[in-house]
Design a protein around this motif. Structure first.
Motif: not given
Length: 479
Positions: A212-214, A253-265, A268-275
């Motif tokens: 989202s913030w990215n 799967e055509k889905v967006l993950y919310h968070r990534w850190r050190d290779g792990a995600r 979560s599925r959040l509107l803000d991430s996609n929007a």
């Protein structure tokens, strides 16, 4: 005390559209005061989260990616409206900070930096005169003291600390502009102070990467690249988009993950991430005309509609239906520190629909506006980004279509972005663009710019001055 960029962006848009000079000056004055205050890092660029006083002087020193992304959009717009090079420099300083201190080696943007280091708020950022006397020459110290408003007693006392550090100065600009004699002294003082600050213990870095913030920073960085005519910022945006696509987008799967850190995600599925990512990709496409970015934007939009859109009532749920740990699903409508996910989704879909002629994108945006229209009428001050989306929806957008090789269209594309008109879109003739744009052709083998409303276009032009004249600007303006 908290900058809310969506308010200022909407007010600036209103001021320009309705020729309300007072509204424009309100925004530009606020931007100048913030940039000169301690809320803005006078050495390293970027903005702190908020000010604890009414003068933007003493900040809470925490820095957030989402604040700096939105403020970058704001300062770019302020520059386009005023042509004041100070606003362009503030934008460059934000980008320099993010590139230097907030970017993963592979291109993702980190989330935040803490306010304190070694247990003391502001210790990394503040200065005593005693420190500077040992660091700077006599002439540099005199110039820096006047320019930054330094005193022996200091201007920052941490009342929340039982044992606060004494005599700390938050840097702010108290001079309008240093004269020719003082400017080089302040420049050398800045360089020495920045180098010395680099030896201090830095505040903790929150190094998770949020899609989202990215997305917010992606779009702002892309706009900066084309508005400031700096390919380095465009490259930074392209690299960020590649990172997000590789690390946070599941292409199967055509889905967006919310968070990534050190290779792990996370899952979560959040509107803000996609929007927010969708908005960023739309801006990246307009800054580059690379059809692959438009294709990615369409995929994210389709996923967002599948996971979050309410086909019965309109609007977007904040979470996916598959979320099992929530008591109820909600539709967020008000701006806070970040703009409303529903509002951002609406604006991004409106723009994407105009680019691709996808009626399903336009219908979802229109139904979302209608759903929230009662509250928008009653409490517009809480929904400034929705006002921005509404403003875009009211009339067909002006389209600047560049026909020919996008690699040869750089000058014309930069010219189109140099004139403030938030209800304009830029597009090429390749990929998933709307059918009418694909019929437009280069002229005599050269890239041509078509300025269109609906299916009506003005005669194509091939030069920057001719395009600027069509867009209402008499000549090019350098940053």
């Amino acid at each position: 005390k908290f900058p809310i960029p969506s308010h200022l962006l909407s007010l600036l848009r209103h001021g320009v559209r309705f020729k309300d000079r007072e509204a424009v000056e309100m925004v530009l004055t606020t931007c100048r005061k913030m940039a000169r205050g301690g809320i803005c890092d006078q050495l390293g660029g970027g903005f702190a989260r908020y000010s604890v006083d009414e003068k933007w002087l003493v900040p809470h020193f925490e820095k957030m990616l989402y604040d700096n992304a939105q403020l970058l959009h704001l300062y770019l717009d302020a520059y386009l409206v005023s042509k004041d090079p100070m606003f362009a420099q503030v934008a460059r300083d934000i980008l320099g900070y993010v590139q230097r201190d907030m970017t993963h080696a592979e291109g993702g943007f980190y989330s935040a930096e803490d306010a304190d280091s070694e247990g003391k708020e502001g210790k990394f950022y503040c200065w005593t005169l005693a420190e500077l006397k040992s660091l700077l020459t006599k002439e540099e110290l005199e110039a820096a003291t006047r320019h930054f408003g330094l005193t022996e007693k200091g201007n920052f006392h941490d009342h929340s600390d039982p044992d606060p550090l004494p005599n700390l100065n938050v840097l702010s600009q108290v001079e309008d502009k240093p004269d020719d004699k003082e400017a080089p002294r302040i420049k050398s003082a800045r360089e020495k102070m920045m180098k010395a600050r680099g030896q201090r213990v830095r505040p903790h870095l929150d190094d998770k990467v949020l899609s989202s913030w990215n997305g917010l920073m992606l779009g702002a960085t892309a706009r900066a690249g084309v508005i400031l005519k700096d390919p380095a910022w465009l490259a930074m945006a392209e690299k960020n988009a590649s990172f997000l696509k590789a690390k946070l987008w599941d292409s199967k799967e055509k889905v967006l993950y919310h968070r990534w850190r050190d290779g792990a995600r996370d899952a979560s599925r959040l509107l803000d991430s996609n929007a927010f990512l969708l908005w960023g990709l739309v801006e990246l496409y307009q800054a580059t005309l690379d059809p692959s970015h438009l294709e990615f934007a369409v995929q994210v939009a389709e996923s967002m509609l599948t996971l979050f859109y309410d086909p019965r009532e309109g609007g977007f749920w904040q979470s996916a239906e598959t979320s099992k740990d929530l008591i109820l699903r909600v539709k967020e409508d008000s701006d806070g520190a970040e703009p409303s996910g529903n509002a951002v989704a609406t604006l991004a879909l409106l723009k994407l629909s105009a680019m691709t002629d996808r009626s399903d994108f336009r219908e979802a945006a229109d139904r979302t506006l209608r759903l929230f229209s009662p509250k928008l009428r009653q409490h517009p001050q809480h929904m400034a980004f929705f006002l921005t989306a509404l403003d875009f929806a009211l009339e067909p957008p002006q389209r600047v279509v560049l026909a020919g090789s996008r690699h040869d269209a750089k000058a014309l594309l930069e010219a189109s972005h140099s004139v403030y008109e938030p209800r304009r879109i830029q597009l090429g003739t390749e990929g998933l663009v709307e059918p009418f744009a694909r019929t437009l052709k280069p002229v005599e083998g050269q890239v041509a710019a078509y300025v269109c409303l609906g299916s009506m276009c003005k005669a194509p032009v091939r030069t920057v001055p001719a395009l600027l004249e069509l867009l209402g600007s008499p000549k090019p303006n350098e940053p």
